[in-house]
Write a protein that holds these residues in place. Structure first.
Motif, mmCIF file in Angstrom:
data_model
loop_
_atom_site.group_PDB
_atom_site.id
_atom_site.type_symbol
_atom_site.label_atom_id
_atom_site.label_comp_id
_atom_site.label_asym_id
_atom_site.label_seq_id
_atom_site.Cartn_x
_atom_site.Cartn_y
_atom_site.Cartn_z
ATOM 1 N N ASP A 106 1.567 0.014 3.956
ATOM 2 C CA ASP A 106 1.006 1.270 3.466
ATOM 3 C C ASP A 106 -0.444 1.081 3.032
ATOM 4 O OD1 ASP A 106 3.264 2.750 3.958
ATOM 5 O OD2 ASP A 106 4.012 2.652 1.896
ATOM 6 N N GLU A 107 -0.737 -0.004 2.322
ATOM 7 C CA GLU A 107 -2.110 -0.258 1.894
ATOM 8 C C GLU A 107 -3.021 -0.515 3.087
ATOM 9 O OE1 GLU A 107 -1.869 -2.210 -2.523
ATOM 10 O OE2 GLU A 107 -1.018 -3.394 -0.879
ATOM 11 N N LEU A 108 -2.528 -1.249 4.061
ATOM 12 C CA LEU A 108 -3.333 -1.514 5.253
ATOM 13 C C LEU A 108 -3.582 -0.235 6.050
ATOM 14 C CD1 LEU A 108 -1.726 -4.896 6.342
ATOM 15 C CD2 LEU A 108 -4.017 -4.563 5.366
ATOM 16 N N ARG A 109 -2.583 0.622 6.134
ATOM 17 C CA ARG A 109 -2.791 1.902 6.825
ATOM 18 C C ARG A 109 -3.806 2.758 6.074
ATOM 19 N NH1 ARG A 109 2.728 1.399 8.466
ATOM 20 N NH2 ARG A 109 3.476 2.207 6.456
ATOM 21 N N PHE A 110 -3.720 2.768 4.756
ATOM 22 C CA PHE A 110 -4.672 3.512 3.945
ATOM 23 C C PHE A 110 -6.088 3.002 4.216
ATOM 24 C CE2 PHE A 110 -5.978 4.309 -0.780
ATOM 25 C CZ PHE A 110 -6.805 5.355 -0.389
ATOM 26 N N ALA A 111 -6.246 1.680 4.235
ATOM 27 C CA ALA A 111 -7.559 1.095 4.494
ATOM 28 C C ALA A 111 -8.087 1.491 5.869
ATOM 29 C CB ALA A 111 -7.486 -0.426 4.372
ATOM 30 N N ARG A 112 -7.221 1.476 6.851
ATOM 31 C CA ARG A 112 -7.640 1.855 8.214
ATOM 32 C C ARG A 112 -8.028 3.332 8.275
ATOM 33 N NH1 ARG A 112 -9.236 -1.039 12.353
ATOM 34 N NH2 ARG A 112 -8.033 0.196 13.851
ATOM 35 N N GLU A 113 -7.215 4.171 7.669
ATOM 36 C CA GLU A 113 -7.517 5.608 7.685
ATOM 37 C C GLU A 113 -8.829 5.909 6.966
ATOM 38 O OE1 GLU A 113 -4.033 7.116 5.851
ATOM 39 O OE2 GLU A 113 -2.757 6.781 7.622
ATOM 40 N N ALA A 114 -9.110 5.137 5.920
ATOM 41 C CA ALA A 114 -10.345 5.351 5.167
ATOM 42 C C ALA A 114 -11.569 4.776 5.854
ATOM 43 C CB ALA A 114 -10.209 4.727 3.776
ATOM 44 N N VAL A 158 -0.484 -2.699 12.365
ATOM 45 C CA VAL A 158 -1.095 -1.447 11.913
ATOM 46 C C VAL A 158 -2.230 -1.042 12.855
ATOM 47 C CG1 VAL A 158 -2.477 -0.424 10.059
ATOM 48 C CG2 VAL A 158 -0.421 -1.734 9.508
ATOM 49 N N VAL A 159 -3.071 -1.999 13.219
ATOM 50 C CA VAL A 159 -4.208 -1.699 14.092
ATOM 51 C C VAL A 159 -3.728 -1.288 15.481
ATOM 52 C CG1 VAL A 159 -6.246 -2.675 15.204
ATOM 53 C CG2 VAL A 159 -5.768 -3.190 12.810
ATOM 54 N N ALA A 217 -1.014 0.160 16.221
ATOM 55 C CA ALA A 217 -0.373 1.476 16.164
ATOM 56 C C ALA A 217 -1.364 2.608 16.010
ATOM 57 C CB ALA A 217 0.631 1.507 15.005
ATOM 58 N N ASP A 218 -2.487 2.363 15.317
ATOM 59 C CA ASP A 218 -3.380 3.498 15.066
ATOM 60 C C ASP A 218 -4.409 3.718 16.171
ATOM 61 O OD1 ASP A 218 -5.674 1.841 14.556
ATOM 62 O OD2 ASP A 218 -5.274 1.785 12.412
ATOM 63 N N GLY A 219 -4.620 2.724 17.043
ATOM 64 C CA GLY A 219 -5.499 2.926 18.185
ATOM 65 C C GLY A 219 -6.955 3.163 17.850
ATOM 66 N N ARG A 220 -7.396 2.714 16.675
ATOM 67 C CA ARG A 220 -8.774 2.957 16.244
ATOM 68 C C ARG A 220 -9.724 1.825 16.618
ATOM 69 N NH1 ARG A 220 -9.005 6.720 11.657
ATOM 70 N NH2 ARG A 220 -6.916 7.557 11.259
ATOM 71 N N GLY A 221 -9.259 0.846 17.350
ATOM 72 C CA GLY A 221 -10.108 -0.284 17.696
ATOM 73 C C GLY A 221 -9.943 -1.429 16.719
#
Length: 423
Positions: free
Chosen positions: A123-131, A150-151, A153-157
Motif C-alpha cells: 500500500d505504501e509503495l502504491r501510494f508512492a508510485r501514485e504520488a 507494484v511497478v 502492475a501500474d504500468g507507469r515505467g
C-alpha cells in the motif's frame, strides 16, 4: 555572589534575555507565550530552521557540483515544518506513508521525495508510485520484489531506486540510534547488497541510481563517515551516493558537535577521494536542521523533597520521550529568571505514572516555585515526532515564532480528540 549565568549555545539562534530577565524566543517573551498558549507547548524559532537549511546548502554548493540536501522528516513530521523547508528549496525523505502524506501536503515536489522504510507495505509503495515519488530506497530483497510487482502492475515505467547498504561501521552514539553496524534492522550487508544491486540492474521495472548508507544519528565524530564510504567503494560505480544524515547537535553546554561546514567537508572529501570525482551526493540532515530551533515550555505544578528535590511539571514523557528512551540530557531555565544564578539542583520530572519520567536529572535552577514557566531547549527534533497520549495526556500545540510574532501551526489536542476514533 556568582555572576548571572549566560545562556549556552544550545538555544535557538537569536535567543536573548530581556531587562526583566525573561527568555525571548524569536522576539517573543516565553512567559507570555506560556500564558497565551498554555503549557506544555512546543515553540519553534523559524529563523533558526531557515539558517541551518541554508548553511547545509551553502556548504555543499561550495564543495560539490552535483548534490541534494533532503530533510530527514522523521525528526519533525509537521505540515508547517515541511512547508517551511520546502520553501528553502531542499528535498525530503519520508519513512512511511504517513510522512509521505504530510510531505505532499506541506508542498514538497514528489520528484524530490525519497521513500525509506525497512518494512514498506505494498500500500505504501502504491501510494508512492501514485504520488510520483522520485526515489525509493530498497532496504531488503523482499522490498525489491514487492516494488517490482507494484511497478509492473501500474504500468507507469521504471522506478528510480537506491540500494541501502549496511557498511558494518558503527558511530559513537546510543545503541538505539546506531544503524551502520553489521547486525542492523536497516539495509543489506555487503554480500547481500551485491545481490540486490545485480537484481535491480537486471530488472525492467527498476532504475538503479546508486547506493544509500546511514550509520547512525547524533554523531559527534566525523571519522566514521569516511570508513563507511570506504566500505561500500567495492560495490560498483554509481552516479548517486546518499550518505544519510547523522550530524549531532549540542543538547548541553559541554557538547561541541562538528560544524556543518566540517561535516560536509568530511563527506564530500571522502566521496571524492574514495569513489572518484563527478558523483552526485545526497545528504539527509534531520536533527541538525530542527533540533536547536525548538524549545518546550512547561508549568511547575508541584515541588517536594524526597531526598532529592523533585520539581513536577505539566508534561514529560508524553511530549519528550528521549530522556526515557536514550538517557538523553537536557538543560532547563526558568523563563522569567532565565539568566539568574542557579540556587538549586533538582530533578525536573514529568506528570506521568512512571518513575522513569524525568526530563532533566540534575537541573540547575534558581529556587523554583509552583506556577513558574520552565523552558527546555533542543526539543525541535523527535519531541513532536514521538509525542504520545500516555495517561491520556493531550499532545501540545506547536507555535512558530518569528520577528516578535507567534503563530499556532498545530493546535493542542482536546479530550474529544482522544475518543474521536472510537467506533
Amino acid at each position: 555572589m556568582a555572576a548571572a549565568q549566560q545562556l549556552s549555545h544550545v538555544w535557538p539562534l537569536g535567543t536573548t534575555v530581556d531587562e526583566r530577565g525573561h527568555l525571548i524566543l524569536g522576539g517573543c517573551d516565553a512567559v507570555e507565550l506560556a500564558r497565551e498558549h498554555g503549557t506544555p507547548a512546543y515553540v519553534v524559532v523559524v529563523d533558526d530552521v531557515r539558517a541551518r537549511a541554508r548553511a547545509f546548502v551553502q556548504a555543499f554548493a561550495a564543495r560539490c557540483d552535483d548534490f541534494e540536501v533532503t530533510f530527514a522528516s522523521k525528526a519533525f513530521p509537521c505540515t508547517a515544518v515541511y512547508r517551511l523547508l520546502a520553501g528553502e528549496g531542499i528535498g525530503c525523505d519520508v519513512a512511511g506513508g504517513g510522512e509521505l502524506a504530510l510531505a505532499l501536503r506541506g508542498g514538497f515536489e514528489p520528484a524530490r521525495i525519497t521513500l525509506h522504510g525497512n518494512a514498506k507495505s505494498e500500500d505504501e509503495l502504491r501510494f508512492a508510485r501514485e504520488a510520483g515519488v522520485g526515489t525509493v530506497v530498497l532496504d531488503s530483497l523482499h522490498d525489491l520484489e514487492r516494488l517490482e510487482r507494484v511497478v509492473a502492475a501500474d504500468g507507469r515505467g521504471p522506478q528510480t531506486v537506491l540500494v541501502r547498504v549496511t557498511p558494518d561501521v558503527r558511530g559513537e552514539t546510543h545503541a538505539g540510534i546506531s544503524t551502520g553496524q553489521a547486525d542492523s534492522k536497516f539495509g543489506l550487508g555487503l554480500a547481500a547488497a551485491a545481490d540486490a544491486i545485480a537484481r535491480a540492474q537486471a530488472s525492467p521495472h527498476l532504475q538503479l541510481d546508486g547506493l544509500h548508507l546511514h550509520i547512525g544519528s547524533q554523531l559527534l565524530e566525523l571519522a566514521p563517515f569516511r570508513e563507511a564510504v570506504r566500505a561500500i567503494a567495492g560495490l560498483g560505480d554509481f552516479r548517486t551516493y546518499n550518505l544519510g544524515g547523522g550530524l549531532g547537535v549540542a543538547y548541553t553546554a559541554d557538547q561541541r558537535p562538528p560544524s556543518i561546514e566540517d561535516y560536509v567537508e568530511a563527506k564530500v572529501s571522502a566521496v571524492r577521494e574514495l569513489l572518484g570525482p563527478g558523483r552526485r551526493i545526497v545528504d539527509e540532515p534531520g536533527r541538525a536542521l530542527v533540533a536547536n530551533a525548538g524549545v518546550t515550555l512547561y508549568t511547575v505544578e508541584t515541588i517536594k523533597q524526597n531526598v532529592s528535590t523533585w520539581v513536577g511539571v505539566d508534561g514529560g514523557m508524553s511530549d519528550n520521550l528521549r530522556p526515557m528512551l536514550y538517557g538523553a540530557r537536557y538543560e532547563a531555565v526558568l523563563a522569567d529568571r532565565a539568566a539568574a544564578e542557579p540556587q538549586a539542583t533538582v530533578k525536573l520530572t514529568g506528570k506521568h505514572c512512571e518513575s522513569s519520567d524525568v526530563i532533566v536529572d540534575g537541573a540547575a535552577l534558581p529556587t523554583p516555585h509552583v506556577g513558574d514557566v520552565v523552558a527546555t531547549p533542543v526539543t525541535g527534533a523527535y519531541g513532536h515526532a514521538m509525542a504520545n497520549n500516555y495517561n491520556g495526556a493531550l499532545r501540545p500545540p506547536i507555535v512558530f515564532v518569528e520577528r516578535g510574532e507567534a503563530t499556532v501551526v498545530v493546535r493542542r489536542e482536546t479530550y474529544e480528540d482522544l475518543y474521536a476514533r472510537d467506533c
